[in-house]
Design a protein around this motif. Structure first.
Motif, PDB file in Angstrom:
ATOM      1  N   ALA A 138     -11.231  10.537  -7.613  1.00 58.55           N
ATOM      2  CA  ALA A 138      -9.851  10.304  -7.491  1.00 58.55           C
ATOM      3  C   ALA A 138      -9.579   9.260  -6.457  1.00 58.55           C
ATOM      4  O   ALA A 138     -10.258   9.477  -5.052  1.00 58.55           O
ATOM      5  CB  ALA A 138      -9.229  11.677  -7.435  1.00 58.55           C
ATOM      6  N   VAL A 139      -8.716   8.451  -6.524  1.00 57.29           N
ATOM      7  CA  VAL A 139      -8.336   7.478  -5.571  1.00 57.29           C
ATOM      8  C   VAL A 139      -6.822   7.601  -5.303  1.00 57.29           C
ATOM      9  O   VAL A 139      -6.173   7.707  -6.049  1.00 57.29           O
ATOM     10  CB  VAL A 139      -8.590   6.042  -6.064  1.00 57.29           C
ATOM     11  N   PRO A 140      -6.542   7.751  -4.017  1.00 61.37           N
ATOM     12  CA  PRO A 140      -5.214   7.570  -3.571  1.00 61.37           C
ATOM     13  C   PRO A 140      -4.399   6.215  -4.028  1.00 61.37           C
ATOM     14  O   PRO A 140      -5.003   5.578  -4.262  1.00 61.37           O
ATOM     15  CB  PRO A 140      -5.363   7.580  -2.048  1.00 61.37           C
ATOM     16  N   GLU A 141      -3.215   6.434  -4.252  1.00 58.27           N
ATOM     17  CA  GLU A 141      -2.321   5.469  -4.819  1.00 58.27           C
ATOM     18  C   GLU A 141      -2.674   4.013  -3.930  1.00 58.27           C
ATOM     19  O   GLU A 141      -2.849   4.115  -2.448  1.00 58.27           O
ATOM     20  CB  GLU A 141      -0.942   5.638  -4.397  1.00 58.27           C
ATOM     21  N   LEU A 142      -2.873   2.971  -4.665  1.00 60.14           N
ATOM     22  CA  LEU A 142      -3.260   1.698  -3.997  1.00 60.14           C
ATOM     23  C   LEU A 142      -2.430   1.255  -3.120  1.00 60.14           C
ATOM     24  O   LEU A 142      -2.512   0.517  -2.150  1.00 60.14           O
ATOM     25  CB  LEU A 142      -3.780   0.790  -5.161  1.00 60.14           C
ATOM     26  N   ALA A 143      -0.982   1.290  -3.518  1.00 57.29           N
ATOM     27  CA  ALA A 143      -0.083   0.530  -2.781  1.00 57.29           C
ATOM     28  C   ALA A 143       1.466   1.203  -3.000  1.00 57.29           C
ATOM     29  O   ALA A 143       1.594   1.681  -4.108  1.00 57.29           O
ATOM     30  CB  ALA A 143      -0.044  -0.922  -2.974  1.00 57.29           C
ATOM     31  N   ALA A 144       2.367   0.860  -2.021  1.00 58.17           N
ATOM     32  CA  ALA A 144       3.611   1.526  -2.433  1.00 58.17           C
ATOM     33  C   ALA A 144       4.603   0.300  -3.011  1.00 58.17           C
ATOM     34  O   ALA A 144       4.148  -0.945  -2.657  1.00 58.17           O
ATOM     35  CB  ALA A 144       4.270   1.989  -0.906  1.00 58.17           C
ATOM     36  N   ALA A 145       5.518   0.596  -3.820  1.00 60.05           N
ATOM     37  CA  ALA A 145       6.523  -0.422  -4.553  1.00 60.05           C
ATOM     38  C   ALA A 145       5.660  -1.417  -5.268  1.00 60.05           C
ATOM     39  O   ALA A 145       6.500  -2.346  -5.165  1.00 60.05           O
ATOM     40  CB  ALA A 145       7.252  -1.185  -3.157  1.00 60.05           C
ATOM     41  N   GLY A 146       4.742  -1.076  -5.780  1.00 56.22           N
ATOM     42  CA  GLY A 146       3.967  -2.281  -6.594  1.00 56.22           C
ATOM     43  C   GLY A 146       3.252  -3.340  -6.035  1.00 56.22           C
ATOM     44  O   GLY A 146       2.748  -4.166  -6.755  1.00 56.22           O
ATOM     45  N   LEU A 147       3.158  -3.477  -5.008  1.00 57.21           N
ATOM     46  CA  LEU A 147       2.423  -4.439  -4.207  1.00 57.21           C
ATOM     47  C   LEU A 147       0.970  -3.910  -3.863  1.00 57.21           C
ATOM     48  O   LEU A 147       0.654  -2.847  -3.263  1.00 57.21           O
ATOM     49  CB  LEU A 147       3.021  -4.867  -3.045  1.00 57.21           C
ATOM     50  N   GLN A 148      -0.080  -4.818  -3.953  1.00 57.24           N
ATOM     51  CA  GLN A 148      -1.497  -4.660  -3.824  1.00 57.24           C
ATOM     52  C   GLN A 148      -1.756  -4.814  -2.260  1.00 57.24           C
ATOM     53  O   GLN A 148      -0.894  -5.632  -1.829  1.00 57.24           O
ATOM     54  CB  GLN A 148      -2.515  -5.530  -4.620  1.00 57.24           C
ATOM     55  N   ARG A 149      -2.558  -4.104  -1.801  1.00 61.59           N
ATOM     56  CA  ARG A 149      -2.853  -4.506  -0.343  1.00 61.59           C
ATOM     57  C   ARG A 149      -3.887  -5.708  -0.346  1.00 61.59           C
ATOM     58  O   ARG A 149      -4.800  -5.535   0.408  1.00 61.59           O
ATOM     59  CB  ARG A 149      -3.583  -3.097   0.462  1.00 61.59           C
ATOM     60  N   THR A 150      -3.464  -6.576  -1.093  1.00 61.35           N
ATOM     61  CA  THR A 150      -4.428  -7.946  -1.051  1.00 61.35           C
ATOM     62  C   THR A 150      -3.621  -9.152  -1.177  1.00 61.35           C
ATOM     63  O   THR A 150      -2.463  -8.980  -1.821  1.00 61.35           O
ATOM     64  CB  THR A 150      -5.164  -7.786  -2.378  1.00 61.35           C
ATOM     65  N   GLU A 151      -4.078 -10.084  -0.410  1.00 55.21           N
ATOM     66  CA  GLU A 151      -3.438 -11.435  -0.484  1.00 55.21           C
ATOM     67  C   GLU A 151      -4.280 -12.568  -0.936  1.00 55.21           C
ATOM     68  O   GLU A 151      -5.391 -12.549  -0.242  1.00 55.21           O
ATOM     69  CB  GLU A 151      -2.799 -11.778   0.935  1.00 55.21           C
ATOM     70  N   ILE A 152      -3.648 -13.174  -1.907  1.00 51.64           N
ATOM     71  CA  ILE A 152      -4.679 -14.430  -2.147  1.00 51.64           C
ATOM     72  C   ILE A 152      -3.898 -15.610  -1.426  1.00 51.64           C
ATOM     73  O   ILE A 152      -2.853 -15.938  -1.596  1.00 51.64           O
ATOM     74  CB  ILE A 152      -4.644 -14.567  -3.768  1.00 51.64           C
ATOM     75  N   TYR A 153      -4.486 -16.432  -0.691  1.00 53.91           N
ATOM     76  CA  TYR A 153      -4.133 -17.400   0.262  1.00 53.91           C
ATOM     77  C   TYR A 153      -4.592 -18.750  -0.222  1.00 53.91           C
ATOM     78  O   TYR A 153      -5.859 -18.936  -0.363  1.00 53.91           O
ATOM     79  CB  TYR A 153      -4.614 -17.268   1.755  1.00 53.91           C
ATOM     80  N   VAL A 154      -3.882 -19.416  -0.919  1.00 50.51           N
ATOM     81  CA  VAL A 154      -4.134 -20.858  -1.596  1.00 50.51           C
ATOM     82  C   VAL A 154      -3.619 -22.105  -0.840  1.00 50.51           C
ATOM     83  O   VAL A 154      -2.321 -21.760  -0.114  1.00 50.51           O
ATOM     84  CB  VAL A 154      -3.863 -21.015  -2.849  1.00 50.51           C
TER      85      VAL A 154
END
Length: 131
Positions: free
Chosen positions: A62-78
């Motif tokens: 079981a994994v806790p919720e990944l993020a609140a409000a539908g945002l990943q805790r990941t950023e793609i910086y281009v």
């Protein structure tokens, strides 16, 4: 040690794949429909999009919720040549603007968007602001 692959779990795979392919023009190198799609950058970095339910099944617990409000805790910086133009293009392709392009203390002008799948997309160019 080298970075071989970045994998992002997304809530809906198909819209995320369509967005990233159209926005980046990266080439699809692996495709398991409904499960996983891998893209490759011109410099060879592998970028994987994984349907969240299949991704979580791989973790084996079981994994806790990944993020609140539908945002990943990941950023793609281009980095791009025209941040404002790229932000406009990304919103036209379905991303939602989180913060408009502005100068940052690290020397880039950056705009932030929510890409399909909940991934934070940072679109940056070298700052045009006077120091």
């Amino acid at each position: 040690m080298e970075l071989g692959l970045v994998i992002i779990a997304v809530d809906e795979l198909a819209p995320a794949v369509l967005f990233w392919r159209a926005f980046t023009r990266w080439v699809v190198t692996e495709d398991v429909p409904g499960v996983y799609t891998e893209l490759r950058t011109p410099r060879g970095l592998r970028y994987g999009l994984y349907a969240e339910q299949h991704y979580l099944a791989n973790l084996g617990s079981a994994v806790p919720e990944l993020a609140a409000a539908g945002l990943q805790r990941t950023e793609i910086y281009v980095t791009v040549g025209d941040a404002r133009g790229s932000v406009s293009r990304a919103t036209a392709l379905g991303a939602s603007l989180l913060a408009d392009v502005s100068a940052k203390p690290w020397g880039d002008d950056v705009g932030y968007l929510r890409a399909p799948g909940g991934i934070v997309l940072a679109v940056a160019q070298p700052s045009t602001a006077e120091p």
